[in-house]
Each structure stands twice: as C-alpha cells, then as structure tokens.
Design an enzyme around this catalytic site. Structure first.
Site, PDB file in Angstrom:
ATOM      1  CG  HIS A 102      49.532  36.983  54.021  1.00  0.00           C
ATOM      2  ND1 HIS A 102      50.781  36.445  54.221  1.00  0.00           N
ATOM      3  CD2 HIS A 102      49.732  38.284  53.676  1.00  0.00           C
ATOM      4  CE1 HIS A 102      51.688  37.378  54.008  1.00  0.00           C
ATOM      5  NE2 HIS A 102      51.074  38.496  53.668  1.00  0.00           N
ATOM      6  CG  HIS A 109      50.836  34.067  57.349  1.00  0.00           C
ATOM      7  ND1 HIS A 109      50.276  33.871  56.105  1.00  0.00           N
ATOM      8  CD2 HIS A 109      50.186  33.230  58.206  1.00  0.00           C
ATOM      9  CE1 HIS A 109      49.337  32.935  56.203  1.00  0.00           C
ATOM     10  NE2 HIS A 109      49.256  32.532  57.462  1.00  0.00           N
ATOM     11  CB  CYS A 159      50.779  31.646  53.292  1.00  0.00           C
ATOM     12  SG  CYS A 159      50.080  33.220  52.784  1.00  0.00           S
ATOM     13  CB  CYS A 204      54.130  34.025  52.821  1.00  0.00           C
ATOM     14  SG  CYS A 204      53.356  34.174  54.454  1.00  0.00           S
ATOM     15  CB  SER A 255      40.800  32.242  50.029  1.00  0.00           C
ATOM     16  OG  SER A 255      41.677  33.272  49.595  1.00  0.00           O
ATOM     17  CG  ASN A 270      35.861  39.634  50.926  1.00  0.00           C
ATOM     18  OD1 ASN A 270      34.973  40.407  51.231  1.00  0.00           O
ATOM     19  ND2 ASN A 270      35.893  38.954  49.812  1.00  0.00           N
ATOM     20  CG  HIS A 298      44.458  39.004  51.021  1.00  0.00           C
ATOM     21  ND1 HIS A 298      44.257  38.172  52.095  1.00  0.00           N
ATOM     22  CD2 HIS A 298      43.472  38.719  50.140  1.00  0.00           C
ATOM     23  CE1 HIS A 298      43.207  37.405  51.868  1.00  0.00           C
ATOM     24  NE2 HIS A 298      42.699  37.710  50.698  1.00  0.00           N
ATOM     25  CD  GLN A 301      39.687  39.623  46.012  1.00  0.00           C
ATOM     26  OE1 GLN A 301      39.458  39.587  44.795  1.00  0.00           O
ATOM     27  NE2 GLN A 301      39.117  38.805  46.867  1.00  0.00           N
TER      28      GLN A 301
HETATM   29  P1  H2U Z   1      40.085  36.446  49.094  1.00  0.00           P
HETATM   30  O1  H2U Z   1      40.797  35.845  50.259  1.00  0.00           O
HETATM   31  O2  H2U Z   1      39.380  37.714  49.456  1.00  0.00           O
HETATM   32  O3  H2U Z   1      39.204  35.440  48.412  1.00  0.00           O
HETATM   33  O4  H2U Z   1      41.204  36.895  48.032  1.00  0.00           O
HETATM   34  C1  H2U Z   1      42.246  36.073  47.643  1.00  0.00           C
HETATM   35  C2  H2U Z   1      42.320  36.059  46.138  1.00  0.00           C
HETATM   36  O5  H2U Z   1      43.562  35.484  45.769  1.00  0.00           O
HETATM   37  C3  H2U Z   1      41.235  35.202  45.498  1.00  0.00           C
HETATM   38  O6  H2U Z   1      40.402  36.042  44.729  1.00  0.00           O
HETATM   39  C4  H2U Z   1      43.409  34.808  44.556  1.00  0.00           C
HETATM   40  C5  H2U Z   1      42.007  34.221  44.616  1.00  0.00           C
HETATM   41  O7  H2U Z   1      41.458  34.151  43.332  1.00  0.00           O
HETATM   42  N1  H2U Z   1      44.482  33.830  44.423  1.00  0.00           N
HETATM   43  C6  H2U Z   1      45.449  34.028  43.457  1.00  0.00           C
HETATM   44  O8  H2U Z   1      45.353  34.982  42.696  1.00  0.00           O
HETATM   45  N2  H2U Z   1      46.512  33.155  43.371  1.00  0.00           N
HETATM   46  C7  H2U Z   1      46.661  32.055  44.168  1.00  0.00           C
HETATM   47  O9  H2U Z   1      47.635  31.366  44.062  1.00  0.00           O
HETATM   48  C8  H2U Z   1      45.618  31.719  45.151  1.00  0.00           C
HETATM   49  C9  H2U Z   1      44.500  32.699  45.321  1.00  0.00           C
HETATM   50 ZN    ZN Z   2      51.230  34.449  54.417  1.00  0.00          ZN
END
Ligand code: H2U
Ligand code: ZN
Length: 341
Positions: free
Chosen positions: A166, A115, A52, A55, A163, A155, A168, A170
């Site tokens: 975990h 996580h 992840c 993490c 995505s 989200n 999180h 934004q």
């Molecule tokens: P979402 O799961 O809401 O998409 O947010 C995760 C964000 O994390 C996503 O916008 C960023 C993606 O661009 N990200 C990073 O900044 N670094 C990473 O190594 C993977 C994902």
């Molecule tokens: Zn994690």
C-alpha cells in the site's frame, strides 16, 4: 598509455555533499546491456485489501481502525523507533562509552486510499496532496521544541524492507540531527562560509552546463544522477531555487514538485519494467531554531537494482570495509534513465 578518461579508467570521486569518497571502476562494465531481457510477472493488486493495515476502515495492530479516508491519512507509528516521552539521561566514560537519551515521534503517511497504486501511478494532483502533508508535518513536528530534525522518507518495495505494498511513507522526527543530514550540514556550511553561495546551487549550475548526468528538468526542479552516486541508478532532485526546506515551496512549486516525482518514478518503473524499489527521502534544514542559510532543499532516491528486476547491488566486502564502489558510471546511468523519459 592513453590519457585519463572518466569513462574508461578506475578512479575515486568525491561526494561534495557528505565529504566521502567512492571508487568507480568503469572498465568492468563493458558488458552488453541486459536490462530489459527479463520477463517480469506484474503483480496485480486489488484497489482495496481487507487484510491491509493501511487501507481505509481497516484495523491496525493496536486495535484502532483507520478512518474511511479519501485522500491521505497520517497516524503515529504503532511500533515507532522513537518515543516522545523518554527520561533525560546521558553518560560519557573517557570519551569511549558515550550515550544520551533520544526523544522523537514516528508517523506513517498513507499516500492514497488505493491499495494498488504507487507514486508513479497516482495523479499529479494526488501526489501534490502528499507534498501538502509533508509540508504540514514538517511544520508541526519541526515546531516542537524538542524536535531538531524531521526526516521524511519512503521505503518502496519488499527488497527495501517495506512491509506493505500500500503506497505509504514515514516520518521520523527527533531531538538529534541524524548522521546523513549532519554530514550534509557540515559540508554545506563549510561551502557557504567559503563561497557565500549554496553548495548545491553551484553544483546544479555545473551539472546544467555539463548536461551528462541530467535525467529530468521541470520549471522548478532538476533530477540528476549525482557525480558521486553510489547506487547504480541513484538520483537527486534539487530545487533550482536555493531554499532551506519544504515550507518555502510556493503553490506553483509544489505542483511542479509533484510533476517531478511522478516523472522520475515513472522513468524508474520503465527501466526494468517493474514497480521500481527504492528508499527515497527529503533532506532539508534542521528544525533547531537556527536559520541554516547553507541548507539547500533536495530529495534523494536510492534504488538497489543493478542489472534487472531481480539483480540488485550488494554493499558488501570492500564496500563495508573500504568505501562504496560502482562499475557503471553515473554518466552512463543518467543516459539510460534520460532515454526513458
Ligand atoms: P514500512 O513498510 O516502511 O516498514 O512502514 C510501515 C510502518 O507501519 C512500519 O514502520 C507501521 C510499522 O511499524 N505499522 C503500524 O504503525 N501499525 C500497524 O498496524 C502495522 C505497521
Ligand atoms: Zn491497502
């Protein structure tokens, strides 16, 4: 013909906060409730996932390593939709081809080192830490002179395009006020001009009198299904006190907000017996240096699920071409949610 009944007859409802309309078709939802009949496989996640990128200690896409964080962790999005350094530019051809450059900053907030936890499973104290981070980021980003709006959101769930499971959220902070808060600014401003009172304060008083759409009440906040809700189980958390933004929350109110977020998201999880997906976010005053007395701090929850853990609402057809439509009434949705608290 019987007289008009909100629970029976098709009607349009006005969204006082955006100025838009929605079509409600309660006669179509007379079918029996089937919400909890589905057996859902609960996903079991490890407390730490070595693969992840959120993490503690793990490597992200850009090769950086996350610190061994213990509480929350904020970093600049490695794939941000906005950039802080963009050459200034704009053009307007006959009012038809308009464009201007946009500057901003995108950040990711890890809510917890764990996580396997989502907001409803976190301790109230730990959610309170997330609120402290939101406050700090709003302050920091909002005080940059080229940042005029700070959008804080989450989200949750893969159906919402998240995505990574975990926990999180934004932040997208930018020079322009995005479309949704811009609509709300116009509506709240017009109401404040006319009545000298916050639109949401007066709306909340009406809701507290009518009671039918209330879901959860704490000392400082009320969660309810808005009269004009589009999503089946959409809710809004409104601060009882008319404040413009998160910076004005007192220590006690921040604890209370954490309690409210935990309470509401836990109700959501019970509805279809699943870790409930949604997009949620704070709406607050622009950070453009103006006072914005019209603005009233609130948080929206937009969950896509309609009838079960797998049946979601689609915004298609008439909704794309006309306006949003719903079958189950906001009053009925509120009653369902309230019964789970
Ligand atoms: P979402 O799961 O809401 O998409 O947010 C995760 C964000 O994390 C996503 O916008 C960023 C993606 O661009 N990200 C990073 O900044 N670094 C990473 O190594 C993977 C994902
Ligand atoms: Zn994690």
């Amino acid at each position: 013909m019987n007289s008009f009944d909100l629970a029976e007859h098709p009607h349009r409802r006005y969204n006082a906060l955006t100025g838009e309309w929605i079509l409600v078709s309660p006669h179509r939802s007379k079918r029996p409730w089937q919400g909890q009949q589905e057996e859902v496989q609960k996903e079991v996640r490890p407390q730490y996932d070595p693969k992840c990128y959120l993490c503690p200690g793990n490597e992200r896409a850009n090769g950086e390593h996350n610190p061994a964080y213990q509480e929350t962790f904020v970093f600049e999005n490695d794939f941000g939709a906005l950039q802080s350094e963009v050459p200034e530019g704009s053009s307007d051809k006959e009012g038809l081809l308009k464009v201007h450059s946009e500057r901003g900053i995108c950040k990711v907030i890890c809510f917890s080192p764990r996580h396997d936890l989502a907001l409803p499973e976190m301790e109230v104290n730990d959610i309170r830490r997330v609120i402290d981070v939101w406050q700090r980021e709003f302050q920091e980003l909002g005080s940059l002179d080229y940042i005029n709006y700070v959008q804080i959101f989450e989200n949750k769930g893969s159906v919402m395009g998240s995505s990574n499971p975990h926990p999180h959220g934004q932040i997208w902070a930018q020079s322009s006020v995005p479309v949704e808060p811009a609509k709300e600014t116009i509506q709240q401003f017009a109401y404040y001009q006319q009545h000298g009172k916050s639109l949401l304060e007066n709306y909340l008083n009406l809701e507290l009198q009518e009671k039918q759409r209330i879901v959860l009440v704490t000392e400082a906040f009320v969660a309810l299904v808005p009269f004009w809700a589009v999503w089946p189980f959409e809710t809004i958390i409104i601060s009882k006190r008319h404040i413009q933004n998160i910076l004005q929350l007192t220590e006690v109110e921040k604890d209370d907000f954490a309690q409210m977020i935990k309470g509401l998201t836990a109700i959501y999880d019970k509805l279809f017996n699943v870790s409930f997906p949604y997009s949620a976010g704070l709406h607050q005053s622009p950070t453009d240096g103006q006072e914005h007395p019209e603005w009233h701090f609130h948080m929206h929850f937009y969950p896509p699920l309609l009838r079960s853990a797998s049946v979601k609402k689609f915004m298609v057809g008439y909704e794309m071409l006309g306006n949003p439509q719903r079958d189950i009434t906001p009053e009925w949705a509120a009653e369902r949610l309230r019964s789970l608290s």
